[in-house]
Every structure is written in structure tokens, then in C-alpha cells.
Scaffold this motif. Structure first.
Motif, short mmCIF file in Angstrom:
data_model
loop_
_atom_site.label_atom_id
_atom_site.label_comp_id
_atom_site.label_asym_id
_atom_site.label_seq_id
_atom_site.Cartn_x
_atom_site.Cartn_y
_atom_site.Cartn_z
N ASP A 31 11.07 9.93 -1.99
CA ASP A 31 12.37 9.72 -1.74
C ASP A 31 12.27 9.28 -0.06
O ASP A 31 12.71 8.16 0.39
CB ASP A 31 13.34 10.42 -1.91
N GLU A 32 11.77 10.16 0.58
CA GLU A 32 11.69 10.38 2.14
C GLU A 32 10.92 9.07 2.49
O GLU A 32 11.13 8.43 3.68
CB GLU A 32 11.21 11.61 2.53
N LEU A 33 9.79 8.93 2.16
CA LEU A 33 8.85 7.85 2.32
C LEU A 33 9.35 6.44 2.24
O LEU A 33 9.51 5.58 2.95
CB LEU A 33 7.45 8.08 1.72
N GLU A 34 10.07 6.47 0.85
CA GLU A 34 10.76 5.12 0.53
C GLU A 34 11.75 4.72 1.67
O GLU A 34 12.14 3.51 2.04
CB GLU A 34 11.29 5.28 -0.87
N LYS A 35 12.53 5.82 2.14
CA LYS A 35 13.51 5.55 2.87
C LYS A 35 12.85 4.94 4.36
O LYS A 35 13.44 4.15 4.99
CB LYS A 35 14.49 6.85 3.47
N LYS A 36 11.91 5.60 4.57
CA LYS A 36 11.32 5.28 6.06
C LYS A 36 10.80 3.92 5.93
O LYS A 36 10.71 2.79 6.60
CB LYS A 36 10.16 6.13 6.17
N ARG A 91 5.64 9.77 -7.11
CA ARG A 91 6.60 9.82 -8.15
C ARG A 91 5.85 10.40 -9.48
O ARG A 91 6.34 11.31 -10.30
CB ARG A 91 7.14 8.62 -8.42
N LYS A 92 4.71 9.87 -9.81
CA LYS A 92 4.04 10.14 -11.18
C LYS A 92 3.86 11.61 -11.06
O LYS A 92 3.60 12.17 -12.12
CB LYS A 92 2.85 9.35 -11.09
N LYS A 93 3.38 12.03 -9.89
CA LYS A 93 3.06 13.51 -9.75
C LYS A 93 4.16 14.37 -9.74
O LYS A 93 3.85 15.67 -9.14
CB LYS A 93 2.01 13.64 -8.47
N GLY A 94 5.20 13.87 -9.58
CA GLY A 94 6.62 14.73 -9.57
C GLY A 94 6.86 15.05 -8.02
O GLY A 94 7.83 15.86 -8.02
N LYS A 95 6.47 14.46 -7.15
CA LYS A 95 6.57 14.73 -5.60
C LYS A 95 8.00 13.86 -5.37
O LYS A 95 7.65 13.14 -4.39
CB LYS A 95 5.50 14.52 -4.94
N LEU A 148 0.80 -1.17 0.07
CA LEU A 148 -0.06 -0.10 0.04
C LEU A 148 1.07 1.30 -0.07
O LEU A 148 0.63 2.11 -0.75
CB LEU A 148 -0.89 -0.03 1.29
N ILE A 149 1.95 1.21 0.96
CA ILE A 149 2.76 2.40 0.89
C ILE A 149 3.55 2.61 -0.46
O ILE A 149 3.88 3.56 -0.85
CB ILE A 149 3.70 2.25 2.11
N GLU A 150 4.09 1.31 -0.77
CA GLU A 150 4.83 1.48 -2.13
C GLU A 150 4.20 2.03 -3.23
O GLU A 150 4.35 2.74 -4.24
CB GLU A 150 5.33 -0.02 -2.54
N GLU A 151 2.67 1.66 -3.36
CA GLU A 151 1.94 2.18 -4.49
C GLU A 151 1.80 3.64 -4.26
O GLU A 151 1.82 4.35 -5.28
CB GLU A 151 0.84 1.35 -4.44
N HIS A 152 1.70 4.13 -3.09
CA HIS A 152 1.59 5.65 -2.90
C HIS A 152 2.78 6.11 -3.21
O HIS A 152 2.70 7.24 -3.79
CB HIS A 152 1.11 5.78 -1.17
N ILE A 153 3.94 5.52 -3.01
CA ILE A 153 5.27 6.29 -3.47
C ILE A 153 5.26 6.32 -4.94
O ILE A 153 5.40 7.36 -5.51
CB ILE A 153 6.43 5.33 -2.78
N GLN A 154 4.79 5.46 -5.58
CA GLN A 154 4.70 5.44 -7.01
C GLN A 154 3.85 6.43 -7.68
O GLN A 154 4.09 7.32 -8.44
CB GLN A 154 4.24 3.96 -7.71
N LYS A 155 2.75 6.64 -6.66
CA LYS A 155 1.73 7.86 -7.28
C LYS A 155 2.40 9.12 -7.08
O LYS A 155 2.30 10.05 -7.84
CB LYS A 155 0.61 7.75 -6.29
#
Ligand code: ATP
Length: 473
Positions: free
Chosen positions: A120-125, A111-115, A102-109
Motif C-alpha cells: 500500500d505504501e509503495l503504491e501511494k508513492k 500483495r501475493k506474499k501478504g505484505k 516494474l514497480i507495479e509488478e513488485h507491488i503485486q508480488k
């Protein structure tokens, strides 16, 4: 350009008989798939290529262990207590998710929005998460919602093993599991294989076989399914020599994917930051799917965890006795664990291309082509009579009958030649052979190459020789 849209692959797979939903006429069974006439050829070709590259060498033996194993195996390996994924429910939408996905998919979203920075910060956490409450905190902190709702339960563990009973009595003493990985069948046979094959450390044991995981969510077609196939190899080394072996095997496995047509820039190696309790090093080989990079194979340095645990639980010694150096030890293990079905999807995505072409008559056209490596192509040759008269069908049939003794081939006499080429291009057939007037007169045929679309005139007697020359390593 490889496939950019998974829907193209799903549609092709069904239309052309690569992959069907399991029990489709009953509405399907979630997370299970059937491989059709072309799919089974592709699966077999992937497995054969892996088997050859991994076991046609002196230091690796193959086995085929049973799916059902003694239940103590899974106690020893830690699967009964620890083979679980973090699960979270949304109380409003009543949907269930794997918390890390769920978190990984949020990270991909994001990234798609350019954030990128937030992603990156969320992926690290996420990489640093140690327990379920930290997953929960991340989901709440990142304001992750399902259909607008953030009404989440706590994160709990969900064991992924399928349970069943062996024999006629359904009591707790008869519980067995469908194996969630093929590796344990290798560990419990370590001694049997080493002694019967007269192997000495370092050596490996390889196996291809089905595995079952009751995944919380299945998605992305055959990327994550509940029944799948793995190709695994455990390489036993002297403790202390595992890092060198790890690097060697990681490179060997990357070479295999590259050799079958996946370029380096479509693959990446992602080292694990957070190591499993049994590992002292691990990395995923990932492929750039249309939905982003996803693991296709794991390389794990598993220390002596598995053999030591089986030694402890079974009471049987699983040591290696080095008679030359007069020492004994429980070997360390490097594991290469790839998915047959996941890599099949990677090969399909990589090979798929839609391109503008100019047809024989100079007209603009579009074709879909599967640029599969020759070794993987489900059909190697198609044979066509140019027209269905003047003895051509009979001649074409005779040639086809001869060719199919050596290659998986197809005979096609329906429609214009251009259409027949397109049909074969779409399923990745490397060669099309056309029987025409010249065949009848001078014994020549036209052989057409899938990728270049170039046509050559060769003697009908030389078809096999021609294909072999083009594809000899
Ligand atoms: P994930 O994190 O994606 O669940 P994993 O790290 O648990 O995967 P491993 O246990 O390392 O996966 O399994 C080795 C390989 O088996 C994976 O790289 C993948 O190719 C394949 N595999 C694992 N689970 C599945 C599945 N549910 N469906 C298809 N293939 C799978």
C-alpha cells in the motif's frame, strides 16, 4: 468462476482460432497478434456493440480517420515531445523495463506474499511520482531486482511513436508517425463533423481504429501489444459542464461492460491521482484479469487542451459559436477511450469456465465453456445431424444453409453428439440444433442451450424465431 489462469485463455485462443502470434512461422513478431476465424468474429461483435451503443443516438456522430496524419498534429498534441514512458535497463541481465510497470509488478508480488502494508505504501508513492529520478529512487529503495540483480541504469524517457516516411524520399521533412491513439483524428475533424452533420454542442464524435505504440515491454498476451485497436469517443461540452458529462459517460461505459456480462464486482473505477497535463479529471475502468486489476478503458476530462492546441498550431479557429446565447468558446472534451483488443481479453477471461457436469448417460464429465454474451458469441448456432445416414445429413445441411443466411453458424457431423456439444461450448456457441429421426418424421429438431444444457424440441421452421425470442432486448 471466470478464468483464473491466463494460460487457459492463451491455449484456447490458439487451439480454437481466436488469436495467433503474428508471423508465427517466422518465429513471431513481439507484441503483434493475428485474429483467427473466431477471433475476428468476436472483435467485430465487440466493435458492433460499441458502435451501436455509442453512435445510434442523436448527439454522437461516427468517423473513420486515416492512420497517417500531418506531423504537426503530433507537435500540437504534445506527442512528439511528451508521449514517452519511463524506461530503465538492468546492466547485468541486459533487460529493459518500463519503470512504473516494474514497480507495479513488485507491488503485486508483495500483495501475493501478504505484505499488504508495504504494498500500500509503495503504491501511494508510485501514484505520487513526478519525475524519472523518483522512479529510480523507488526501485532502489524497494530493492527491486531482475533475476537477483539490482544493477540499474538511470530512468530515461522512451518515445512510443513509430516513425516512418511518407513519399519516396527518406529525409527528416518526410517523417510521419503511425498514430498512437485515434483521438487526434477526431479533434482535427471537429469543425468538419460539426458543420456537415449540423451538430450543436454538446455532441460527440466516435471512432474505432488501429493505434500503434512501441511499448517497452509487451506482456500478458493481448493486454499490452504494439499494434492494437481502440474505440474512442470525444464529447464536446460547454466549459463548466464537463464534470457532469464525465460522470454520465463513466456510468454509460460501465453499463456497456455490465450489459455484456461483466458483473460490477469484477470491474472497478480507479480515479487518477496524478493528472496528465491536459486533464482536470481522469479515471480508469479496470477489469479483474487473472493477473489482477488492469485498465480496459480510460475516461478523461481533457479541458480545451486539444482543440486550443490545434487552433494554435494550425491557425484555424476551432471555436463553437452559440448563436442562441450569443457566446463563443473552445469546447471542453470528455473522452472515453477503450481498447477493443484489451476488452476482448477481458470478455474471454470473464466468459471462460471449467465445470463438472453429468452427461446424457449420467456419467461425470468436465467441460470448458465460454459463457459469452449472445451478442458477442462468434458463432450463434451449430447444426448437427444425429447420425450420418437415414437422410439426416441432407436435412441438416438444408437447415444449416437456411440458418447461415441470418447467423454465423457451423455445421458439424464428426464424432459423438456429446463431443460436438463440448466443441461448441468451448467456443461459446449459444445454441446447438440436432436433426434426428423425429425431424424426418414430424419436422421437429432439438435445440440445446449452452449455459443450462437444457434441450427443447421445436419445429425446424421456428429455429430463427426461437433464437430471436430468447435474445430480444
Ligand atoms: P497503459 O497505462 O496501460 O499504457 P494508457 O493509460 O496509456 O494505458 P490510454 O492511452 O488511456 O492507455 O489508452 C486507452 C485504452 O487503449 C486503454 O484503456 C487500453 O484499453 C487501450 N490500450 C492502450 N495501450 C494499449 C496497448 N499497448 N495494447 C493494447 N491496448 C492498449
Amino acid at each position: 468462476m471466470p478464468a483464473s489462469n491466463l494460460d487457459d485463455i492463451i491455449s484456447l485462443a490458439k487451439r480454437k482460432g481466436f488469436i495467433f502470434q503474428s508471423s508465427e512461422i517466422y518465429g513471431g513478431l513481439n507484441g503483434c497478434y493475428d485474429y483467427g476465424p473466431l477471433g475476428v468474429e468476436l472483435l467485430n461483435n465487440i466493435k458492433q456493440s460499441w458502435w451501436k451503443s455509442m453512435t445510434y443516438r442523436e448527439d454522437v456522430e461516427g468517423i473513420d480517420a486515416s492512420i497517417l496524419m500531418h506531423p504537426r498534429v503530433w507537435d500540437a498534441s504534445g506527442h512528439t515531445s511528451q508521449f514517452s514512458d519511463p524506461m530503465i535497463d538492468n546492466k547485468t541481465t541486459k533487460r529493459r523495463f518500463r519503470a512504473d510497470n516494474l514497480i507495479e509488478e513488485h507491488i503485486q508480488k508483495l500483495r501475493k506474499k501478504g505484505k499488504t502494508a508495504i504494498a500500500d505504501e509503495l503504491e501511494k508513492k508510485l501514484d505520487a511520482v513526478q519525475n524519472n529520478s523518483e522512479y529510480y529512487d523507488l526501485i532502489i529503495g524497494a530493492e527491486i531486482k531482475d533475476e537477483g540483480s539490482a544493477d540499474w541504469t538511470d530512468v530515461k524517457n522512451f518515445n512510443l511513436m513509430f516513425k516512418t516516411f511518407i513519399g519516396p524520399v527518406e529525409d527528416s521533412g518526410a517523417v510521419v508517425y503511425l498514430r498512437p491513439e485515434s483521438a487526434q483524428g477526431i479533434f482535427v475533424n471537429f469543425k468538419n463533423v460539426m458543420e456537415s452533420a449540423r451538430q450543436k454542442v454538446p455532441f460527440g464524435i466516435a471512432q474505432i481504429g488501429k493505434a500503434f505504440r512501441n511499448e517497452i515491454n509487451t506482456k500478458n498476451f493481448v493486454f499490452r501489444t504494439r499494434e492494437f485497436e481502440q474505440m474512442e469517443m470525444q464529447y464536446f461540452v460547454k466549459p463548466g459542464e464537463e464534470m457532469e458529462a464525465f460522470e454520465k459517460w463513466q456510468e454509460t461505459r460501465l453499463d456497456w461492460y455490465r450489459g455484456l456480462g461483466i458483473p460490477s464486482d469484477r470491474l472497478r473505477v480507479k480515479p487518477h491521482e496524478k493528472l496528465a497535463h491536459y486533464a482536470n479529471r481522469a479515471a480508469d475502468i479496470e477489469y479483474n484479469f487473472p493477473f489482477g486489476f488492469g485498465e480496459i478503458e480510460g475516461i478523461h476530462s481533457r479541458t480545451d487542451f486539444d482543440l486550443s492546441k490545434h487552433q494554435e498550431f494550425s491557425g484555424k479557429k476551432l471555436e463553437y459559436v452559440d448563436t442562441v446565447n450569443k457566446e463563443r468558446y473552445v469546447p471542453y472534451v470528455i473522452e472515453t477511450s477503450g481498447g477493443v483488443t484489451r476488452s476482448l481479453m477481458a470478455f474471454l477471461c470473464e466468459a471462460y469456465e471449467k465445470e463438472q457436469i453429468t452427461d446424457d448417460k449420467g456419467r461425470e464429465d468436465q467441460r470448458a465453456v465460454l459463457r459469452l454474451h449472445y451478442d458477442l458469441a462468434p458463432l450463434k448456432v451449430a447444426v448437427f445431424p444425429l447420425v450420418n445416414k437415414e437422410g439426416m445429413p441432407e436435412k441438416a445441411r438444408a437447415i444449416f444453409n437456411d440458418i447461415q443466411k441470418s447467423y454465423k453458424a457451423q455445421y458439424d457431423h464428426a464424432g459423438a453428439i456429446g463431443k460436438r456439444y463440448r466443441r461448441q461450448d468451448e467456443v461459446g456457441t449459444p445454441y446447438c440444433v440436432t436433426i434426428d429421426g423425429d425431424t424426418m418424421e414430424s419436422g421437429t429438431v432439438t435445440i440445446r442451450d449452452r449455459d443450462t444444457m437444457a434441450q427443447e424440441t421445436i419445429s425446424a421452421d421456428n429455429i430463427k424465431q426461437y433464437i430471436e425470442n430468447q435474445n430480444s432486448a
